[in-house]
Design a protein around this motif. Structure first.
Motif, short mmCIF file in Angstrom:
data_model
loop_
_atom_site.label_atom_id
_atom_site.label_comp_id
_atom_site.label_asym_id
_atom_site.label_seq_id
_atom_site.Cartn_x
_atom_site.Cartn_y
_atom_site.Cartn_z
N LEU A 157 7.63 2.51 -15.52
CA LEU A 157 7.27 3.88 -15.13
C LEU A 157 5.87 3.91 -14.52
CD1 LEU A 157 8.40 6.81 -15.34
CD2 LEU A 157 7.06 7.03 -17.43
N HIS A 158 4.96 3.16 -15.10
CA HIS A 158 3.59 3.08 -14.58
C HIS A 158 3.57 2.49 -13.16
CE1 HIS A 158 -0.70 2.94 -14.68
NE2 HIS A 158 -0.79 1.63 -14.74
N LEU A 159 4.39 1.49 -12.93
CA LEU A 159 4.48 0.89 -11.60
C LEU A 159 5.01 1.89 -10.57
CD1 LEU A 159 5.90 -2.65 -12.41
CD2 LEU A 159 3.77 -2.19 -11.21
N GLN A 160 6.15 2.52 -10.91
CA GLN A 160 6.84 3.36 -9.94
C GLN A 160 6.16 4.70 -9.71
OE1 GLN A 160 9.25 2.20 -8.13
NE2 GLN A 160 9.43 0.27 -9.27
N ARG A 161 5.56 5.27 -10.77
CA ARG A 161 5.02 6.62 -10.67
C ARG A 161 3.51 6.68 -10.50
NH1 ARG A 161 8.41 10.86 -12.11
NH2 ARG A 161 10.58 10.16 -12.04
N VAL A 162 2.80 5.58 -10.79
CA VAL A 162 1.34 5.62 -10.73
C VAL A 162 0.77 4.58 -9.76
CG1 VAL A 162 -0.80 5.48 -12.07
CG2 VAL A 162 1.24 6.50 -13.10
N LEU A 163 1.01 3.30 -10.04
CA LEU A 163 0.35 2.25 -9.26
C LEU A 163 0.79 2.22 -7.81
CD1 LEU A 163 0.27 -0.68 -11.85
CD2 LEU A 163 -1.56 0.89 -11.23
N LEU A 164 2.10 2.19 -7.57
CA LEU A 164 2.59 2.10 -6.18
C LEU A 164 2.25 3.35 -5.37
CD1 LEU A 164 6.01 0.24 -6.63
CD2 LEU A 164 3.78 -0.68 -5.95
N PRO A 165 2.45 4.57 -5.90
CA PRO A 165 2.05 5.75 -5.11
C PRO A 165 0.56 5.80 -4.80
CG PRO A 165 3.57 6.40 -6.85
CD PRO A 165 3.21 4.96 -7.11
N LEU A 166 -0.26 5.26 -5.70
CA LEU A 166 -1.71 5.26 -5.46
C LEU A 166 -2.16 4.10 -4.58
CD1 LEU A 166 -3.07 6.20 -9.01
CD2 LEU A 166 -3.04 7.64 -6.96
N GLY A 167 -1.25 3.18 -4.27
CA GLY A 167 -1.61 2.03 -3.46
C GLY A 167 -2.39 0.97 -4.23
N CYS A 168 -2.30 0.98 -5.56
CA CYS A 168 -2.98 -0.03 -6.38
C CYS A 168 -2.09 -1.28 -6.47
CB CYS A 168 -3.27 0.53 -7.77
SG CYS A 168 -4.29 2.02 -7.76
N LEU A 169 -1.98 -1.99 -5.36
CA LEU A 169 -1.01 -3.08 -5.27
C LEU A 169 -1.46 -4.30 -6.05
CD1 LEU A 169 -0.01 -2.72 -1.52
CD2 LEU A 169 0.91 -1.57 -3.52
N SER A 170 -2.75 -4.60 -6.05
CA SER A 170 -3.23 -5.75 -6.81
C SER A 170 -3.01 -5.54 -8.30
CB SER A 170 -4.72 -5.98 -6.53
OG SER A 170 -4.94 -6.27 -5.16
N GLU A 171 -3.29 -4.32 -8.80
CA GLU A 171 -3.07 -4.02 -10.20
C GLU A 171 -1.59 -4.10 -10.55
OE1 GLU A 171 -4.85 -2.40 -8.12
OE2 GLU A 171 -6.82 -1.90 -8.94
N ALA A 172 -0.74 -3.64 -9.62
CA ALA A 172 0.70 -3.71 -9.87
C ALA A 172 1.18 -5.15 -9.95
CB ALA A 172 1.44 -2.96 -8.74
N GLU A 173 0.65 -5.97 -9.06
CA GLU A 173 1.04 -7.38 -9.07
C GLU A 173 0.58 -8.07 -10.35
OE1 GLU A 173 1.34 -10.74 -5.59
OE2 GLU A 173 -0.46 -9.51 -5.70
N GLU A 174 -0.62 -7.78 -10.79
CA GLU A 174 -1.13 -8.38 -12.04
C GLU A 174 -0.29 -7.96 -13.23
OE1 GLU A 174 -5.17 -7.26 -12.42
OE2 GLU A 174 -5.86 -8.41 -10.67
N LEU A 175 0.13 -6.70 -13.25
CA LEU A 175 0.94 -6.21 -14.36
C LEU A 175 2.29 -6.91 -14.42
CD1 LEU A 175 1.48 -4.23 -16.68
CD2 LEU A 175 2.22 -2.56 -14.98
N LEU A 191 7.97 -7.41 -7.05
CA LEU A 191 7.11 -8.11 -6.10
C LEU A 191 7.54 -7.85 -4.66
CD1 LEU A 191 6.58 -11.53 -7.94
CD2 LEU A 191 4.93 -9.67 -7.64
N GLN A 192 8.85 -7.73 -4.43
CA GLN A 192 9.33 -7.37 -3.09
C GLN A 192 8.88 -5.97 -2.71
OE1 GLN A 192 13.56 -7.94 -3.05
NE2 GLN A 192 13.42 -10.18 -2.99
N ALA A 193 8.95 -5.05 -3.67
CA ALA A 193 8.49 -3.68 -3.40
C ALA A 193 6.99 -3.66 -3.09
CB ALA A 193 8.79 -2.78 -4.59
N ILE A 194 6.22 -4.47 -3.81
CA ILE A 194 4.79 -4.55 -3.55
C ILE A 194 4.52 -5.13 -2.17
CG2 ILE A 194 2.66 -5.70 -4.28
CD1 ILE A 194 3.69 -5.53 -7.15
N SER A 195 5.29 -6.15 -1.77
CA SER A 195 5.12 -6.74 -0.45
C SER A 195 5.41 -5.72 0.66
CB SER A 195 6.05 -7.95 -0.31
OG SER A 195 5.96 -8.51 0.98
N LYS A 196 6.46 -4.94 0.50
CA LYS A 196 6.78 -3.90 1.48
C LYS A 196 5.68 -2.85 1.54
CE LYS A 196 11.81 -4.39 1.11
NZ LYS A 196 13.07 -3.72 0.71
N ALA A 197 5.13 -2.50 0.38
CA ALA A 197 4.05 -1.51 0.36
C ALA A 197 2.81 -2.05 1.06
CB ALA A 197 3.73 -1.15 -1.09
#
Length: 269
Positions: A157-175, A191-197
């Motif tokens: 939920l944190h990935l989909q609703r917070v990190l990715l919408p905010l563009g915090c891609l490095s934090e998302a990848e670390e998580l 990781l594919q979703a992060i790459s597309k973002a």
């Protein structure tokens, strides 16, 4: 009229069989004040739609949890906070939710998963996921929370609703990489979703640079047109006085005009 006492009363039947008069009646324990107030708050919220009264009832009940055992206290406290969150949202006071909850749990790491999930859903729905970024990150990093069964769902939920919408891609990848709560398939999907973002961010950055360049070029073109108009006025003034000047002065004025044109010509500069 006399009462007939000749027939004995039928024996009362309890959980252990018939009760004799010498046996004490087993009464159910009276609910605690916090539980009673919880039921009252839920009734005010759902049935009467009195959101202010529901919130006040929760605030009256929360300090009285000390009389309950630890397990019941945590459960009732969580339920009271959920009712309070809903009441604040219904009154359009959703910005107060996080601070209101934290006053009863002190630190983010102690928030119940249900309460934290509700906060993430609320703030992301209101387009302000950044308000819960630090709180959820602190909760996920706590070692005690990483063993909870709700950990993976909250991380997703944190990935989909917070990190990715905010563009915090490095934090998302670390998580994703550092968390054991994700399966290999889920990790690859994220990781594919992060790459597309990242690709979208790159395109947006390039588009922004191109727009800035076009604005700069437009500004230069406007300045150059203003310069041409100035030179045109100078030329008209020079021509109008050309025949009234001696030949050498006219030649000098024309030479100066040519130098001005060469000086401000962008292709020569």
């Amino acid at each position: 009229m006399k009462s007939d006492f000749s027939t004995p009363a039928a024996p009362l039947r309890g959980l252990g069989g018939p009760l004799r008069s010498s046996e004490p009646v087993r009464a159910a324990p009276a609910p605690s004040a916090a539980v009673v107030l919880l039921e009252e708050a839920a009734d005010l919220l759902v049935v009467h739609l009195d959101f202010g009264a529901a919130l006040q009832t929760c605030e009256r009940a929360l300090p009285s949890l000390a009389n309950l055992d630890a397990g019941t206290s945590l459960e009732v406290k969580c339920s009271l906070c959920i009712v309070g969150i809903q009441a604040l949202a219904e009154m359009n006071r959703w910005r107060e939710v996080l601070s209101w909850v934290l006053q009863y749990y002190q630190v983010p790491e102690k928030l119940p998963p249900k309460v934290l999930e509700l906060c993430v859903l609320l703030y992301s729905k209101m387009q302000e996921p950044g308000a819960v970024l630090e709180v959820v990150s602190a909760w996920l990093q706590d070692p005690d929370n990483q063993d909870l069964p709700e950990y993976r769902a909250l991380a997703e939920l944190h990935l989909q609703r917070v990190l990715l919408p905010l563009g915090c891609l490095s934090e998302a990848e670390e998580l994703v990489v550092g968390s054991a709560g994700f399966s290999e398939e889920q990790r690859l999907d994220v990781l594919q979703a992060i790459s597309k973002a990242r690709q979208r961010q790159k395109h947006q950055c390039l588009g922004s640079e191109e727009a800035q360049k076009l604005n700069q070029e437009g500004s230069f073109s406007h300045k150059f047109l203003s310069l041409l108009m100035l030179l045109r006025r100078l030329w008209d003034s020079t021509v109008s006085h050309f025949f009234s000047l001696p030949f050498k002065k006219s030649l000098l004025a024309a030479l100066i005009l040519c130098l001005l044109v060469v000086r401000f010509d962008p292709e020569r500069g």
